[in-house]
Write a protein that holds these residues in place. Structure first.
Motif, short mmCIF file in Angstrom:
data_model
loop_
_atom_site.label_atom_id
_atom_site.label_comp_id
_atom_site.label_asym_id
_atom_site.label_seq_id
_atom_site.Cartn_x
_atom_site.Cartn_y
_atom_site.Cartn_z
N TYR A 1 -4.04 -12.91 1.14
CA TYR A 1 -3.96 -13.96 0.12
C TYR A 1 -2.54 -14.38 -0.25
O TYR A 1 -2.25 -15.58 -0.32
CB TYR A 1 -4.69 -13.48 -1.14
CG TYR A 1 -4.41 -14.29 -2.39
CD1 TYR A 1 -4.87 -15.61 -2.52
CD2 TYR A 1 -3.67 -13.75 -3.45
CE1 TYR A 1 -4.60 -16.35 -3.67
CE2 TYR A 1 -3.41 -14.49 -4.59
CZ TYR A 1 -3.87 -15.79 -4.70
OH TYR A 1 -3.61 -16.52 -5.83
N PRO B 1 -10.72 -23.95 -0.95
CA PRO B 1 -9.28 -24.18 -0.79
C PRO B 1 -8.47 -23.41 -1.83
O PRO B 1 -8.96 -23.21 -2.92
CB PRO B 1 -9.12 -25.68 -1.00
CG PRO B 1 -10.47 -26.24 -1.23
CD PRO B 1 -11.42 -25.14 -1.42
N ASP B 2 -7.22 -23.01 -1.52
CA ASP B 2 -6.55 -23.30 -0.26
C ASP B 2 -6.62 -22.17 0.76
O ASP B 2 -6.77 -22.40 1.95
CB ASP B 2 -5.06 -23.51 -0.56
CG ASP B 2 -4.69 -24.95 -0.74
OD1 ASP B 2 -5.30 -25.80 -0.09
OD2 ASP B 2 -3.77 -25.22 -1.51
N THR B 3 -6.43 -20.96 0.25
CA THR B 3 -6.05 -19.88 1.16
C THR B 3 -7.09 -19.58 2.24
O THR B 3 -6.74 -19.17 3.34
CB THR B 3 -5.67 -18.62 0.35
OG1 THR B 3 -4.61 -18.99 -0.52
CG2 THR B 3 -5.22 -17.48 1.23
N ARG C 1 -2.24 -21.83 -8.40
CA ARG C 1 -3.17 -20.77 -7.98
C ARG C 1 -3.81 -20.16 -9.23
O ARG C 1 -3.11 -19.84 -10.19
CB ARG C 1 -2.40 -19.70 -7.20
CG ARG C 1 -1.85 -20.20 -5.90
CD ARG C 1 -1.20 -19.07 -5.13
NE ARG C 1 -1.90 -18.83 -3.88
CZ ARG C 1 -1.54 -17.91 -2.99
NH1 ARG C 1 -0.51 -17.11 -3.24
NH2 ARG C 1 -2.21 -17.75 -1.88
N THR C 2 -5.12 -20.01 -9.20
CA THR C 2 -5.81 -19.53 -10.40
C THR C 2 -5.71 -18.01 -10.53
O THR C 2 -5.62 -17.50 -11.63
CB THR C 2 -7.30 -19.93 -10.39
OG1 THR C 2 -7.86 -19.52 -9.15
CG2 THR C 2 -7.44 -21.41 -10.55
N ILE D 1 -3.34 -15.95 -9.99
CA ILE D 1 -2.13 -15.39 -10.60
C ILE D 1 -1.85 -15.98 -11.98
O ILE D 1 -0.76 -15.81 -12.53
CB ILE D 1 -0.90 -15.53 -9.67
CG1 ILE D 1 -0.59 -17.00 -9.34
CG2 ILE D 1 -1.09 -14.75 -8.40
CD1 ILE D 1 0.72 -17.17 -8.56
N LYS E 1 -9.66 -27.19 -10.94
CA LYS E 1 -8.97 -27.22 -9.65
C LYS E 1 -9.87 -27.72 -8.52
O LYS E 1 -9.42 -28.42 -7.63
CB LYS E 1 -8.49 -25.80 -9.34
CG LYS E 1 -7.83 -25.62 -8.00
CD LYS E 1 -7.21 -24.24 -7.90
CE LYS E 1 -6.92 -23.91 -6.46
NZ LYS E 1 -6.06 -22.74 -6.31
N ASP F 1 -14.34 -17.51 1.38
CA ASP F 1 -13.08 -17.31 0.64
C ASP F 1 -12.31 -16.17 1.30
O ASP F 1 -12.87 -15.37 2.05
CB ASP F 1 -13.34 -17.02 -0.84
CG ASP F 1 -12.19 -17.53 -1.71
OD1 ASP F 1 -11.12 -17.85 -1.16
OD2 ASP F 1 -12.36 -17.61 -2.95
N ASP F 2 -11.01 -16.13 0.98
CA ASP F 2 -10.19 -15.06 1.59
C ASP F 2 -10.53 -13.71 0.96
O ASP F 2 -10.47 -12.68 1.61
CB ASP F 2 -8.70 -15.35 1.41
CG ASP F 2 -8.35 -15.69 -0.03
OD1 ASP F 2 -8.36 -16.88 -0.36
OD2 ASP F 2 -8.09 -14.76 -0.83
N SER F 3 -10.87 -13.73 -0.33
CA SER F 3 -11.16 -12.46 -1.02
C SER F 3 -11.97 -12.74 -2.28
O SER F 3 -11.95 -13.85 -2.80
CB SER F 3 -9.85 -11.76 -1.41
OG SER F 3 -9.05 -12.63 -2.20
N ILE F 4 -12.65 -11.70 -2.75
CA ILE F 4 -13.34 -11.78 -4.04
C ILE F 4 -12.73 -10.67 -4.87
O ILE F 4 -12.83 -9.50 -4.52
CB ILE F 4 -14.86 -11.54 -3.88
CG1 ILE F 4 -15.47 -12.61 -2.95
CG2 ILE F 4 -15.55 -11.52 -5.23
CD1 ILE F 4 -16.93 -12.35 -2.59
N ARG G 1 -11.88 -10.72 -9.02
CA ARG G 1 -12.62 -10.63 -10.28
C ARG G 1 -13.95 -11.37 -10.18
O ARG G 1 -14.81 -11.25 -11.04
CB ARG G 1 -11.79 -11.21 -11.41
CG ARG G 1 -10.49 -10.44 -11.64
CD ARG G 1 -9.69 -11.05 -12.79
NE ARG G 1 -8.44 -10.33 -13.01
CZ ARG G 1 -7.29 -10.63 -12.41
NH1 ARG G 1 -7.22 -11.65 -11.58
NH2 ARG G 1 -6.19 -9.93 -12.65
N GLY G 2 -14.06 -12.20 -9.14
CA GLY G 2 -15.29 -12.98 -8.96
C GLY G 2 -15.26 -14.29 -9.75
O GLY G 2 -16.22 -15.05 -9.75
N THR H 1 -13.66 -17.11 -9.16
CA THR H 1 -13.80 -18.29 -8.32
C THR H 1 -15.20 -18.34 -7.72
O THR H 1 -15.90 -19.36 -7.86
CB THR H 1 -12.76 -18.23 -7.17
OG1 THR H 1 -11.49 -17.95 -7.74
CG2 THR H 1 -12.73 -19.53 -6.40
#
Ligand SMILES: O=P(O)(O)OC[C@H]1O[C@H](OP(=O)(O)OP(=O)(O)O)[C@H](O)[C@@H]1O
Ligand SMILES: NC(=O)CC[C@H](N)C(=O)O
Ligand SMILES: [Mg+2]
Length: 504
Positions: A257, A301-303, A331-332, A334, A348, A365-368, A370-371, A373
């Motif tokens: 990420y 999007p994006d990563t 970026r949400t 961070i 976004k 998605d690239d990762s989950i 906190r969930g 997104t």
């Protein structure tokens, strides 16, 4: 995560430092700062905000000098107040400026030693101020009026003996030069490059190679774990291994990420690593779900785009950009605080209904983490008329806190902590959830065994912390101190700034 940069040039470096911070902005959106050095004088401008807002023309004009250091911040310790924006400065010995990416795991113990034994004052809760003061003390005990590279190398060796955790740092001493060091595990990335000018060579040290590219510096090398890279004012480069037992174990989450896809970290292209993650994920789907009924693959999007495109290609399924990203929202993940993160996902991303209507969609998605997104995006896909909504993550479930510079301090805030994959799927509201396996992720980043990196810090996935000093008690104390509620309370308290004159 934070972005750091240092330059020794033959002409004013303010513009190149600013340009570097702009391309490192994805590593920290909370605060930005630059210190330049003009003769024996340091000029500082730092504040909360994005680089483009912090540095106005009047500030740039005051940032004079041919060497300097810059920072964009994403806090992992202390508060997000402007008092903890970086670079930090300490007057003695010689005047040292420092910018830090990472997080120290023995900060509390170091703080006590600094105050009680080294007789130093600390004015913030930032671990970076601690790192700077350790460096300052280790240089002070060399007891030299005119320092040379050997003094710096000895001082950094002292830092490695005393500090634990993740730290990539760039420091500057007026009238002397800029130097950078990476912790003995090389957890956080750090590279340096060279640019030829008619007046002579110039050097840049930065968190990611993209900062070198955009300012016309050629990548020379990654800073090795434990290594110090020093450039003196006259443009001489010196390097030295300063750690007793360096073992390269970079943070794998940089590849998942954090880093920009156009960066190369430890000789691995982030873009290619993400493509291989997509391939691996496709292979898993083919293996475990051969009769899948996915109509379309849609990235978040994006990563995730790079991995999602490869995944679609490998599955032979149509790929569509079904979510449009507002380019003015950062970026949400961070952002500070769960409320703002939640609100920002909706601001976004917006769905293009016709890509969803009556289709079985696989969101990628690239990762989950906190969930935040995934939960909202799955609902948005349903609202847009999707028939079935499947979800794939290019990384395994994030189940453990990060202690090396990513602000994931509280296990209880991670959606996969203490939950099985099925439970996570139910929590997110998806019809099927596919996670990458950890071995596949490692294989993808490692170029199928072809990379010289044979070990990564994978602690967020498996709870194995490479520095070996992270105990359950440490994690509990971290969670108590830095969970979302505690952070909100801290943000309400204002902090005073004790620093160089800060341009305003
Ligand atoms: O599970 P969560 O806690 O929501 O965290 C994971 C999400 O956050 C990041 O996106 P972000 O918006 O930060 O940046 P991006 O635009 O680079 O994808 C990441 O790419 C995931 O989409
Ligand atoms: N993300 C980071 O690298 C943070 C650096 C430092 N720990 C701070 O909080 O400012
Ligand atoms: Mg994202």
């Amino acid at each position: 995560m934070c972005g750091i940069v240092g330059i020794v040039g033959q002409a004013p470096v303010n513009q190149s430092l600013y340009d570097a911070l702009l391309v490192l902005q994805h590593r920290g959106q909370d605060a930005a700062g630059i210190v330049t050095c003009e003769g024996g004088k340091l000029h500082l401008r730092k504040d909360n905000g994005l680089a483009r807002d912090v540095f106005q023309t009047k500030h740039m004009l005051r940032l004079r000098g041919n060497m300097g250091v810059g920072h964009v911040r994403y806090p992992t310790a202390g508060a997000s107040s402007s008092a903890e924006a970086q670079p930090f400065y300490v007057n003695s010995p010689h005047g040292i400026v420092l910018a830090h990416n990472g997080n120290l795991t023995n900060a509390e113990e170091l703080k006590r030693d600094l105050i009680v034994e080294d007789l130093r004052h600390l004015n913030t809760e930032s671990d970076s101020e601690i790192l700077l003061n350790i460096l300052a003390h280790e240089l002070q005990i060399q007891g030299r009026l005119r320092i040379d590279e050997q003094d710096i190398f000895r001082a950094v060796a002292g830092v490695h003996r005393r500090c634990r955790g993740g730290y990539a740092a760039v420091a500057m001493i007026p009238g002397f030069g800029v130097f950078a060091f990476r912790d003995p595990h090389g957890i956080r990335p750090l590279v340096y490059g060279r640019r030829e000018t008619p007046e002579g060579a110039e050097y840049m040290i930065a968190s990611e190679s993209v900062a070198l590219d955009t300012s016309g510096f050629d990548l020379v090398s990654d800073v090795a774990p434990g290594e110090t890279v020093l450039i003196t004012l006259d443009g001489q480069l010196h390097t030295r291994q300063c750690a007793a037992n360096p073992v390269l174990s970079p943070c794998i989450f940089e590849f998942v990420y954090f880093a920009r896809p156009d960066s190369i970290i430890d000789n691995i292209s982030v873009h290619k690593a993400r493509s291989r993650m997509g391939k691996k994920l496709a292979a898993k789907i083919k293996r475990e779900w051969p009769n899948h009924d996915i109509d379309v693959v849609i990235p978040i999007p994006d990563t995730s785009r790079t991995a999602a495109l490869q995944l679609a290609n490998q599955l032979g399924v149509h790929y569509a950009e079904g979510f449009i990203k507002n380019r003015y929202i950062g970026r949400t993940f961070i952002m500070p605080g769960q409320k703002v993160r939640k609100r920002s996902v909706r601001q976004k991303l917006n769905a293009i209904d016709l890509e969803f209507r009556r289709k079985n969609v696989l969101l990628v998605d690239d990762s989950i983490v906190r969930g935040t997104t995934s939960q909202q995006i799955i609902q948005m896909a349903r609202d847009a008329g999707a028939n079935r909504v499947y979800f794939a993550s290019a990384a395994p479930p994030v189940r453990f806190p990060n202690v090396y510079g990513i602000d994931m301090p509280a296990a209880s805030e991670l959606i996969a902590h203490g939950r099985t994959e099925d439970e996570v799927a139910r929590e997110l509201g998806t019809d099927r959830l596919i996670f990458q396996d950890l071995e596949d992720l490692i294989d993808a980043v490692q170029k199928k065994g072809k990379s010289h990196v044979d070990r990564f810090d994978t602690s967020v996935f498996d709870g194995q912390y490479v520095t070996g000093d992270v105990t359950p008690e440490y994690l509990q104390a971290l969670e108590d101190r830095r969970n979302d509620g505690a952070k909100e309370q801290r943000a309400a308290r204002s902090e005073s700034i004790l620093d160089l004159h800060n341009s305003n």
